[in-house]
Design an enzyme around this catalytic site. Structure first.
Site, mmCIF file in Angstrom:
data_model
loop_
_atom_site.group_PDB
_atom_site.id
_atom_site.type_symbol
_atom_site.label_atom_id
_atom_site.label_comp_id
_atom_site.label_asym_id
_atom_site.label_seq_id
_atom_site.Cartn_x
_atom_site.Cartn_y
_atom_site.Cartn_z
ATOM 1 N N HIS A 193 -23.485 11.840 -50.399
ATOM 2 C CA HIS A 193 -22.692 12.485 -49.343
ATOM 3 C C HIS A 193 -23.520 12.730 -48.085
ATOM 4 O O HIS A 193 -24.740 12.866 -48.134
ATOM 5 C CB HIS A 193 -21.985 13.757 -49.833
ATOM 6 C CG HIS A 193 -22.833 14.980 -50.027
ATOM 7 N ND1 HIS A 193 -22.871 15.674 -51.210
ATOM 8 C CD2 HIS A 193 -23.658 15.663 -49.195
ATOM 9 C CE1 HIS A 193 -23.671 16.720 -51.081
ATOM 10 N NE2 HIS A 193 -24.170 16.738 -49.871
ATOM 11 N N ASP A 219 -21.340 21.034 -40.806
ATOM 12 C CA ASP A 219 -20.390 21.528 -41.797
ATOM 13 C C ASP A 219 -20.557 23.028 -42.038
ATOM 14 O O ASP A 219 -21.540 23.641 -41.597
ATOM 15 C CB ASP A 219 -20.524 20.745 -43.114
ATOM 16 C CG ASP A 219 -21.977 20.557 -43.551
ATOM 17 O OD1 ASP A 219 -22.867 21.268 -43.027
ATOM 18 O OD2 ASP A 219 -22.228 19.703 -44.407
HETATM 19 C C1 GLP Z 1 -25.499 19.983 -48.410
HETATM 20 C C2 GLP Z 1 -25.153 19.646 -46.965
HETATM 21 C C3 GLP Z 1 -25.653 18.263 -46.595
HETATM 22 C C4 GLP Z 1 -27.093 18.098 -47.034
HETATM 23 C C5 GLP Z 1 -27.175 18.249 -48.524
HETATM 24 C C6 GLP Z 1 -28.568 17.967 -49.088
HETATM 25 O O1 GLP Z 1 -24.592 19.446 -49.310
HETATM 26 N N1 GLP Z 1 -23.759 19.728 -46.694
HETATM 27 O O2 GLP Z 1 -25.526 18.095 -45.200
HETATM 28 O O3 GLP Z 1 -27.576 16.834 -46.636
HETATM 29 O O4 GLP Z 1 -26.801 19.582 -48.794
HETATM 30 O O5 GLP Z 1 -29.270 19.161 -49.256
HETATM 31 P P1 GLP Z 1 -30.788 19.228 -49.599
HETATM 32 O O6 GLP Z 1 -31.506 18.877 -48.347
HETATM 33 O O7 GLP Z 1 -31.010 20.662 -49.994
HETATM 34 O O8 GLP Z 1 -31.051 18.270 -50.696
#
Ligand code: GLP
Length: 239
Positions: free
Chosen positions: A134, A63
Protein backbone atom coordinates in the site's frame (compact mmCIF):
# COMPACT_ATOMS: atom_id res chain seq x y z
CA UNK A 1 12.45 4.17 -11.61
CA UNK A 2 15.91 4.68 -10.18
CA UNK A 3 16.84 2.49 -7.25
CA UNK A 4 19.32 3.57 -4.56
CA UNK A 5 20.41 0.73 -2.29
CA UNK A 6 21.95 1.99 0.95
CA UNK A 7 23.69 0.04 3.69
CA UNK A 8 21.03 0.45 6.36
CA UNK A 9 17.96 2.32 7.54
CA UNK A 10 19.91 5.37 8.76
CA UNK A 11 21.73 5.72 5.45
CA UNK A 12 18.49 5.32 3.48
CA UNK A 13 16.64 7.99 5.45
CA UNK A 14 19.69 10.30 5.22
CA UNK A 15 19.65 9.88 1.42
CA UNK A 16 15.93 10.65 1.20
CA UNK A 17 16.36 13.68 3.46
CA UNK A 18 19.22 14.97 1.31
CA UNK A 19 16.96 14.69 -1.74
CA UNK A 20 14.17 16.69 -0.07
CA UNK A 21 16.59 19.32 1.26
CA UNK A 22 18.20 19.75 -2.18
CA UNK A 23 14.74 20.18 -3.73
CA UNK A 24 13.76 22.81 -1.17
CA UNK A 25 16.98 24.72 -1.77
CA UNK A 26 16.36 24.90 -5.54
CA UNK A 27 12.54 25.15 -5.29
CA UNK A 28 11.78 27.29 -2.24
CA UNK A 29 8.07 27.36 -3.14
CA UNK A 30 7.74 23.60 -3.49
CA UNK A 31 4.58 21.70 -2.60
CA UNK A 32 5.56 18.60 -0.62
CA UNK A 33 3.50 15.44 -0.16
CA UNK A 34 4.35 13.76 3.14
CA UNK A 35 3.86 10.28 4.63
CA UNK A 36 3.68 9.04 8.20
CA UNK A 37 4.96 5.74 9.59
CA UNK A 38 8.18 4.79 11.31
CA UNK A 39 10.25 4.93 8.12
CA UNK A 40 10.26 8.72 7.57
CA UNK A 41 10.97 9.69 11.19
CA UNK A 42 14.71 10.03 10.45
CA UNK A 43 13.91 12.11 7.38
CA UNK A 44 11.81 14.50 9.49
CA UNK A 45 14.55 14.70 12.08
CA UNK A 46 17.03 15.72 9.37
CA UNK A 47 14.56 18.22 7.86
CA UNK A 48 13.92 19.83 11.22
CA UNK A 49 17.62 20.48 11.87
CA UNK A 50 18.68 21.47 8.33
CA UNK A 51 18.89 25.10 7.29
CA UNK A 52 15.78 25.44 5.18
CA UNK A 53 13.71 28.49 4.35
CA UNK A 54 10.20 27.16 4.96
CA UNK A 55 8.45 30.47 4.25
CA UNK A 56 7.30 29.53 0.72
CA UNK A 57 6.78 25.79 1.21
CA UNK A 58 3.40 24.05 1.41
CA UNK A 59 2.77 20.51 2.58
CA UNK A 60 0.00 17.98 2.13
CA UNK A 61 -0.06 14.79 4.14
CA UNK A 62 -1.25 11.66 2.44
CA UNK A 63 -3.75 10.31 4.87
CA UNK A 64 -5.49 10.38 8.25
CA UNK A 65 -7.52 7.95 10.34
CA UNK A 66 -11.29 8.35 10.18
CA UNK A 67 -13.25 9.21 13.30
CA UNK A 68 -10.54 10.92 15.32
CA UNK A 69 -9.78 14.65 15.60
CA UNK A 70 -6.35 16.14 14.81
CA UNK A 71 -5.84 16.67 18.56
CA UNK A 72 -6.11 12.90 19.20
CA UNK A 73 -2.63 11.73 20.30
CA UNK A 74 -2.76 8.82 17.82
CA UNK A 75 -3.72 10.92 14.81
CA UNK A 76 -1.31 11.30 11.93
CA UNK A 77 -1.63 15.04 12.47
CA UNK A 78 -0.31 14.64 16.03
CA UNK A 79 2.51 12.48 14.65
CA UNK A 80 3.47 15.14 12.12
CA UNK A 81 3.23 17.93 14.71
CA UNK A 82 5.61 16.04 17.00
CA UNK A 83 8.10 14.90 14.37
CA UNK A 84 8.17 17.92 12.06
CA UNK A 85 5.67 20.75 12.21
CA UNK A 86 6.43 21.88 15.78
CA UNK A 87 10.14 21.93 14.95
CA UNK A 88 10.14 24.07 11.82
CA UNK A 89 8.94 27.51 10.80
CA UNK A 90 5.91 26.46 8.78
CA UNK A 91 2.66 28.31 9.45
CA UNK A 92 -0.61 26.40 9.95
CA UNK A 93 -1.97 27.82 6.68
CA UNK A 94 0.86 26.08 4.78
CA UNK A 95 -0.02 22.65 6.20
CA UNK A 96 -2.62 20.60 4.33
CA UNK A 97 -4.26 17.74 6.20
CA UNK A 98 -7.34 15.57 5.93
CA UNK A 99 -9.74 15.87 8.89
CA UNK A 100 -10.67 12.44 10.19
CA UNK A 101 -13.41 13.98 12.31
CA UNK A 102 -15.13 15.84 9.45
CA UNK A 103 -18.92 15.43 9.67
CA UNK A 104 -19.13 14.51 5.97
CA UNK A 105 -16.11 12.42 4.99
CA UNK A 106 -16.95 12.39 1.27
CA UNK A 107 -17.10 16.19 1.27
CA UNK A 108 -13.81 16.30 3.17
CA UNK A 109 -12.17 14.11 0.49
CA UNK A 110 -13.49 16.38 -2.27
CA UNK A 111 -12.26 19.45 -0.39
CA UNK A 112 -8.77 17.96 -0.14
CA UNK A 113 -8.56 17.13 -3.85
CA UNK A 114 -9.63 20.69 -4.62
CA UNK A 115 -7.03 22.35 -2.36
CA UNK A 116 -4.23 20.17 -3.75
CA UNK A 117 -5.36 21.08 -7.27
CA UNK A 118 -5.50 24.76 -6.32
CA UNK A 119 -1.90 24.51 -5.06
CA UNK A 120 -0.91 23.19 -8.50
CA UNK A 121 -0.50 19.56 -7.41
CA UNK A 122 2.41 18.02 -5.54
CA UNK A 123 5.96 18.81 -6.66
CA UNK A 124 7.82 16.30 -4.51
CA UNK A 125 5.95 13.40 -2.99
CA UNK A 126 7.66 11.29 -0.38
CA UNK A 127 6.10 7.88 0.18
CA UNK A 128 6.55 5.02 2.59
CA UNK A 129 5.53 1.53 1.56
CA UNK A 130 3.18 -0.84 3.34
CA UNK A 131 4.40 -4.43 3.63
CA UNK A 132 1.35 -5.36 1.54
CA UNK A 133 2.24 -2.83 -1.18
CA UNK A 134 0.00 0.00 0.00
CA UNK A 135 0.91 3.65 -0.53
CA UNK A 136 -0.83 6.24 1.62
CA UNK A 137 -3.81 4.09 2.54
CA UNK A 138 -4.41 2.86 -1.01
CA UNK A 139 -4.75 -0.78 0.00
CA UNK A 140 -4.52 -3.85 -2.25
CA UNK A 141 -7.99 -4.32 -3.75
CA UNK A 142 -9.90 -5.27 -6.89
CA UNK A 143 -9.87 -1.64 -7.97
CA UNK A 144 -8.06 1.55 -7.04
CA UNK A 145 -9.42 5.07 -6.56
CA UNK A 146 -8.14 8.08 -8.48
CA UNK A 147 -9.68 10.56 -6.05
CA UNK A 148 -9.17 11.04 -2.34
CA UNK A 149 -11.46 8.55 -0.63
CA UNK A 150 -12.39 6.73 2.56
CA UNK A 151 -10.41 3.48 2.62
CA UNK A 152 -11.22 0.36 4.60
CA UNK A 153 -8.02 -0.82 6.21
CA UNK A 154 -6.87 -4.43 6.08
CA UNK A 155 -6.29 -6.03 9.47
CA UNK A 156 -2.57 -6.41 8.69
CA UNK A 157 -2.39 -2.67 8.02
CA UNK A 158 -4.17 -1.98 11.31
CA UNK A 159 -1.61 -4.25 13.01
CA UNK A 160 1.25 -2.37 11.31
CA UNK A 161 -0.17 0.88 12.69
CA UNK A 162 -0.89 -0.44 16.21
CA UNK A 163 2.20 1.32 17.58
CA UNK A 164 0.37 4.61 16.96
CA UNK A 165 -2.45 3.43 19.24
CA UNK A 166 -0.53 2.05 22.20
CA UNK A 167 0.01 -1.37 20.64
CA UNK A 168 -3.58 -2.68 20.38
CA UNK A 169 -4.47 -3.22 16.73
CA UNK A 170 -8.22 -3.29 17.46
CA UNK A 171 -7.85 0.30 18.67
CA UNK A 172 -6.71 1.34 15.18
CA UNK A 173 -9.67 2.78 13.25
CA UNK A 174 -10.92 0.44 10.51
CA UNK A 175 -11.22 3.32 8.06
CA UNK A 176 -8.97 6.15 6.92
CA UNK A 177 -9.03 9.03 4.47
CA UNK A 178 -6.29 8.95 1.86
CA UNK A 179 -5.32 10.71 -1.32
CA UNK A 180 -5.96 8.43 -4.28
CA UNK A 181 -3.78 7.46 -7.21
CA UNK A 182 -4.31 10.69 -9.14
CA UNK A 183 -2.35 13.01 -6.86
CA UNK A 184 0.26 10.28 -6.39
CA UNK A 185 0.86 9.62 -10.07
CA UNK A 186 0.64 13.28 -11.06
CA UNK A 187 3.28 14.45 -8.56
CA UNK A 188 6.25 15.88 -10.43
CA UNK A 189 8.69 13.66 -8.54
CA UNK A 190 8.23 10.76 -6.15
CA UNK A 191 10.71 9.46 -3.57
CA UNK A 192 9.78 6.14 -1.98
CA UNK A 193 11.61 5.07 1.17
CA UNK A 194 11.45 1.46 2.35
CA UNK A 195 13.73 -0.31 4.80
CA UNK A 196 13.91 -3.67 6.55
CA UNK A 197 13.28 -7.26 5.52
CA UNK A 198 9.52 -6.95 6.06
CA UNK A 199 9.36 -4.63 3.02
CA UNK A 200 11.47 -6.80 0.65
CA UNK A 201 8.51 -8.53 -1.01
CA UNK A 202 6.61 -5.27 -1.52
CA UNK A 203 9.73 -3.53 -2.88
CA UNK A 204 10.19 -6.27 -5.50
CA UNK A 205 6.49 -6.24 -6.43
CA UNK A 206 6.49 -2.47 -6.62
CA UNK A 207 9.55 -2.16 -8.81
CA UNK A 208 9.42 -5.32 -10.94
CA UNK A 209 6.05 -6.98 -10.53
CA UNK A 210 3.03 -6.65 -12.82
CA UNK A 211 0.89 -3.52 -12.65
CA UNK A 212 -1.96 -4.60 -10.46
CA UNK A 213 -4.37 -3.06 -7.95
CA UNK A 214 -3.24 -5.98 -5.75
CA UNK A 215 -0.02 -3.95 -5.34
CA UNK A 216 -0.99 -0.27 -5.49
CA UNK A 217 2.69 0.74 -5.41
CA UNK A 218 3.29 -1.15 -8.70
CA UNK A 219 1.58 1.75 -10.53
CA UNK A 220 4.61 3.88 -9.70
CA UNK A 221 6.33 2.00 -12.55
CA UNK A 222 4.25 4.16 -14.90
CA UNK A 223 5.70 7.37 -13.44
CA UNK A 224 8.69 9.04 -15.12
CA UNK A 225 10.45 10.32 -12.02
CA UNK A 226 10.42 7.87 -9.16
CA UNK A 227 13.39 7.31 -6.91
CA UNK A 228 13.23 4.24 -4.72
CA UNK A 229 15.51 4.50 -1.67
CA UNK A 230 15.99 1.20 0.14
CA UNK A 231 18.40 -0.46 2.50
CA UNK A 232 20.02 -3.82 1.70
CA UNK A 233 17.36 -5.81 3.57
CA UNK A 234 14.49 -4.19 1.69
CA UNK A 235 16.37 -4.66 -1.61
CA UNK A 236 16.93 -8.39 -1.02
CA UNK A 237 14.19 -9.61 -3.42
CA UNK A 238 14.98 -7.25 -6.31
CA UNK A 239 16.32 -9.27 -9.24
C1 GLP B 1 0.93 3.59 7.16
C2 GLP B 1 0.82 4.81 6.26
C3 GLP B 1 1.68 4.66 5.02
C4 GLP B 1 3.07 4.19 5.40
C5 GLP B 1 2.97 2.86 6.08
C6 GLP B 1 4.33 2.23 6.40
O1 GLP B 1 0.11 2.56 6.75
N1 GLP B 1 -0.52 5.09 5.86
O2 GLP B 1 1.73 5.90 4.34
O3 GLP B 1 3.88 4.11 4.26
O4 GLP B 1 2.25 3.09 7.28
O5 GLP B 1 4.69 2.51 7.72
P1 GLP B 1 6.11 2.22 8.30
O6 GLP B 1 7.00 3.26 7.74
O7 GLP B 1 5.93 2.37 9.78
O8 GLP B 1 6.49 0.85 7.89
Amino acid sequence: MTVDVLADHAAATARAAADVIATLRTHPRAVLGLPTGRTPIGVYQALSTAEIDWSGVRTFNLDEFAGIPPSHPSSFRAFMDAHLFQRIALGPEAIGFLRGDAPDLAAECARYDAVIDAAGGIDLLMLGLGANGHIGFNEPAETLSASTFVATLHDDTRRANAHQFGGAWQAVPARALTIGMRHILSATRVVVVATGAAKAEAVAAMSQGPLTPRCPASWLQTHRQVRLVVDREAAARIR
